[in-house]
Design a protein around this motif. Structure first.
Motif, short mmCIF file in Angstrom:
data_model
loop_
_atom_site.label_atom_id
_atom_site.label_comp_id
_atom_site.label_asym_id
_atom_site.label_seq_id
_atom_site.Cartn_x
_atom_site.Cartn_y
_atom_site.Cartn_z
N ARG A 128 -13.10 -11.00 -8.54
CA ARG A 128 -13.73 -11.17 -7.22
C ARG A 128 -15.24 -11.30 -7.37
O ARG A 128 -15.86 -12.13 -6.69
N ILE A 129 -15.82 -10.51 -8.25
CA ILE A 129 -17.26 -10.59 -8.49
C ILE A 129 -17.62 -11.96 -9.07
O ILE A 129 -18.56 -12.62 -8.61
N ARG A 175 -20.67 -10.20 -1.11
CA ARG A 175 -19.74 -11.32 -1.01
C ARG A 175 -18.40 -11.02 -1.68
O ARG A 175 -17.37 -11.52 -1.26
N ALA A 176 -18.44 -10.23 -2.74
CA ALA A 176 -17.21 -9.88 -3.46
C ALA A 176 -16.45 -8.76 -2.77
O ALA A 176 -15.29 -8.51 -3.08
N GLY A 177 -17.11 -8.07 -1.85
CA GLY A 177 -16.47 -6.95 -1.16
C GLY A 177 -16.32 -5.72 -2.05
O GLY A 177 -15.36 -4.97 -1.92
N VAL A 178 -17.29 -5.55 -2.96
CA VAL A 178 -17.28 -4.37 -3.84
C VAL A 178 -18.62 -3.65 -3.70
O VAL A 178 -19.61 -4.21 -3.25
N GLY A 179 -18.63 -2.41 -4.13
CA GLY A 179 -19.87 -1.63 -4.12
C GLY A 179 -20.73 -1.97 -5.32
O GLY A 179 -20.28 -2.58 -6.30
N MET A 180 -21.97 -1.56 -5.25
CA MET A 180 -22.90 -1.81 -6.34
C MET A 180 -22.44 -1.13 -7.63
O MET A 180 -22.61 -1.68 -8.72
N LEU A 186 -19.91 -3.34 -9.22
CA LEU A 186 -20.58 -4.50 -9.78
C LEU A 186 -21.21 -4.15 -11.13
O LEU A 186 -20.98 -4.83 -12.13
N TYR A 187 -21.98 -3.07 -11.15
CA TYR A 187 -22.69 -2.70 -12.38
C TYR A 187 -21.76 -2.12 -13.44
O TYR A 187 -22.08 -2.17 -14.63
N ARG A 188 -20.62 -1.60 -13.05
CA ARG A 188 -19.64 -1.14 -14.04
C ARG A 188 -19.08 -2.36 -14.79
O ARG A 188 -18.82 -2.32 -15.99
#
Length: 183
Positions: A18-19, A42-47, A50-52
């Motif tokens: 998704r990212i 936009r991906a519908g994920v938390g920061m 994303l950083y993981r």
């Protein structure tokens, strides 16, 4: 549930995709600055998610670039037709790849002290994938024998640098590729 359960791994893989999809779509929009926060939104994920997956912006850019290089390399084995037509079809795929990834490559170059290993390896992989197509087309007498694949791809890159929308540059590229054919 243990931290390495198959359900969590599948969820993590979906989040990563998704990212990448959100970043791919965002970078395809010309002139739009794309922050990591915007990609996460936009991906519908938390920061944290994303950083993981991508500890830094460069990690994300490299993943996007590598995915597209994989697709261009795979396309070399999938093109059909006579050797000359297969080469031209693949070069068109390369041109589309280059045009869509120009912004990502430019940002990767700007962040590094030079092309860097990802861009260098990618170029070598693309050349290795395309050389058999050019050799087959040249052996069949369908394209000129006096050009290397590096020259052909540099020509495509030069045409891609012409300002204008794809409708403007498409016939220029086709004219250049027509020049590859033996008369």
């Amino acid at each position: 549930m243990p931290a390495t359960s198959p359900v969590q791994r599948a969820d993590a893989a979906r989040n990563r995709e998704r990212i990448l999809a959100a970043a791919r779509a965002g970078f395809a929009e010309p002139g739009t600055p794309l922050s990591m926060a915007e990609i996460a939104r936009r991906a519908g994920v938390g920061m944290a998610t994303l950083y993981r997956n991508f500890p830094g912006r460069q990690d994300l850019l490299e993943a996007l670039y590598t995915d597209q290089v994989d697709a261009v390399c795979a396309a070399a084995a999938e093109v059909e037709g006579s050797p000359g037509n297969a080469l031209i079809a693949w070069v068109h795929r390369f041109a589309a790849f280059f045009a869509s990834k120009h912004q990502i490559a430019a940002e990767l170059l700007a962040q590094a002290e030079g092309p860097g290993p990802v861009l260098d390896r990618s170029r070598e992989r693309v050349l290795a994938a395309g050389r058999p197509l050019l050799a087959a087309a040249q052996e069949a007498g369908e394209v000129r024998g006096d050009l290397t694949l590096e020259q052909v791809l540099d020509m495509v890159i030069a045409v891609s640098a012409i300002h204008g929308d794809p409708e403007y540059s498409r016939p220029i590229l086709q004219t250049a590729l027509d020049g590859l054919r033996r008369g």
